[in-house]
Design an enzyme around this catalytic site. Structure first.
Site, PDB file in Angstrom:
ATOM      1  N   GLU A 123       5.226  -5.679  -8.060  1.00  0.00           N
ATOM      2  CA  GLU A 123       4.576  -4.840  -7.046  1.00  0.00           C
ATOM      3  C   GLU A 123       5.630  -4.291  -6.072  1.00  0.00           C
ATOM      4  O   GLU A 123       6.530  -5.019  -5.649  1.00  0.00           O
ATOM      5  CB  GLU A 123       3.593  -5.750  -6.289  1.00  0.00           C
ATOM      6  N   LYS A 144      -3.757  -0.078  -5.472  1.00  0.00           N
ATOM      7  CA  LYS A 144      -4.372  -1.402  -5.265  1.00  0.00           C
ATOM      8  C   LYS A 144      -5.694  -1.279  -4.506  1.00  0.00           C
ATOM      9  O   LYS A 144      -5.750  -0.683  -3.432  1.00  0.00           O
ATOM     10  CB  LYS A 144      -3.396  -2.260  -4.473  1.00  0.00           C
ATOM     11  N   CYS A 163      -1.513  -7.467  -8.303  1.00  0.00           N
ATOM     12  CA  CYS A 163      -1.521  -8.729  -7.544  1.00  0.00           C
ATOM     13  C   CYS A 163      -2.933  -9.246  -7.256  1.00  0.00           C
ATOM     14  O   CYS A 163      -3.645  -9.633  -8.179  1.00  0.00           O
ATOM     15  CB  CYS A 163      -0.720  -8.515  -6.259  1.00  0.00           C
TER      16      CYS A 163
END
Lengths: 275, 275
Positions: free
Chosen positions: B46, B118, B152
């Site tokens: 990330e 995200k 994540c």
């Protein structure tokens, strides 16, 4: 905040009996053992009173209403030992269709508290013997604990435990008849369900063999951080674990709940699945 | 059925660099190493090009459009080595709000194939630096593989991978910046996501320390049975794993998909969450 509430949970991992006349004696004995170890609640495997892969005809013959003779016998055992019991049984369908694969919780005073019929049927063995349940049973409260009930294959679907977690479940009780080929369920999926929902999952499996299957044991209590609090081996066992309600509430406060994005999950309730 | 299609997947577990001028050189070196080991695709952590916990001001200053200078530089590296690359970067928000925490896949010819922002922001570090993405990006096809992208914290929510699984994803690529306190994610949740959806999950983590956090490494490739195909330790590592598309298709055919009961999951898309 209410004071910490303790619960001693017992999981009884046992083989299915071919001699049905011994089933209640054996349950009585297990309840006595569990109570002697301080247990407040005893969780038995799926279809624990009759056997699981016994064939459609036997299931139909043994099926009873939720307040039938088997329920009354379990109620006597529970009252006698002052111990709540979750057990599995075939439940008569009101329309005469295949029975439900059901579990019921009876408290230490002998009262029926909650009942659930398996919603996710597994393979030919389930679909040949049972009708699917119509709903995931709502969480219910017992001694300050919010409890959910699922059965075996149900818990492999992340959706089922999530639905109970969204209702604030502290502990999900899962009677099961998991075959030896599927060890990934107790080893991986049960702890993951506990971890992702910040709750306890108690997975009470059968062991040994019947005419159709070899059951894998590995009955498991997984904690709200995903840790294995207890796990049986392959043989008959009585697992006892003491749980503190406050631990789960603390874990839940750190959980994912406020970060969910339900508006992005529409596909989960769409009727079309990939081929 | 099409012939078996192989893919050699490389995960690059690396520390964040304080010296930004070395980032592209280092990526070029990692791409060369991966290619030398036969990799077709390299997955980086990330925010791999800028660092993760660098503060809102730095994120805003470094943010660029999906076809900006960083994308062009990665495209050159990818083309030079004939290797697809998934990397993380801060993406400029069209309305001038906080940037997105984004990842992008560029193929071995240097073309931008897919991009994702995200959707599940983690704690103050994410919410202080980023705007949340508006949607889970649809699965896309590359060399016959159906790929999904998450970042994540996203993967900790069973709903996200389920949405991709319902689109038939073979492999979900997850650049991450997971701190050492959260080892349960690579050890438990990533394999569970793979198992319950019968697909591969590739989780490429950072390692080492920056000014804010210690990253836990343990980059993981989990297979459609939930097995750990590869897992790094705490230090910098390049994991290479060869995958056979047919293995996943075979696993999927045995999966839960036809047994889901979407009509029972309505609570998952309801806006109200427990307190």
């Amino acid at each position: 905040m209410p004071p910490a509430q303790e619960l001693t949970l017992a999981l009884w991992q046992c083989p299915y009996l071919s001699d049905a006349s011994r089933v209640l004696d054996r349950l009585d004995h297990a309840a006595a053992q569990a109570r002697a170890q301080g247990a407040d609640l005893l969780v038995c495997p799926e279809m624990s009173l009759t056997g699981y892969a016994i064939g459609a005809q036997a299931v139909q013959a043994l099926a009873e209403p939720a307040d039938g003779p088997m329920a009354q016998a379990v109620s006597m055992v529970a009252r006698h030992h002052g111990l709540a019991i979750v057990y599995g049984y075939p439940e008569r369908h009101p329309d005469g269709k295949l029975p439900y694969n059901a579990v019921q919780m009876i408290d230490g005073q002998g009262h029926r508290l909650a009942r659930y019929a398996k919603t996710h049927l597994f393979g030919d063995v389930d679909r040949g013997q049972f009708s699917p349940g119509a709903a995931i049973a709502p969480v219910f409260v017992w001694r300050g604990w919010r409890l959910g009930l699922l059965i075996c294959y149900d818990v492999e679907f992340p959706e089922t435990v999530r639905v109970l977690g969204l209702q604030g479940a502290d502990l999900v009780l899962v009677p099961t008849a998991n075959m030896r080929a599927y060890d990934a369920v107790p080893r991986l999926l049960v702890p993951a369900r506990a971890c992702e929902n910040r709750l306890w999952v108690a997975y009470a499996n059968a062991c040994g063999q019947d005419a159709a299957f070899e059951y894998g044991g590995l009955s498991t209590v997984a904690g709200p951080e995903g840790s294995l609090l207890a796990q049986a081996g392959r043989d008959e066992a009585l697992l006892c674990v003491r749980l503190q309600l406050a631990d789960g509430q603390e874990a839940r406060a750190l959980g994912q709940w406020p970060c969910r994005r339900p508006e992005l999950y529409q596909a989960l309730v769409s009727p079309s699945d990939p081929g």
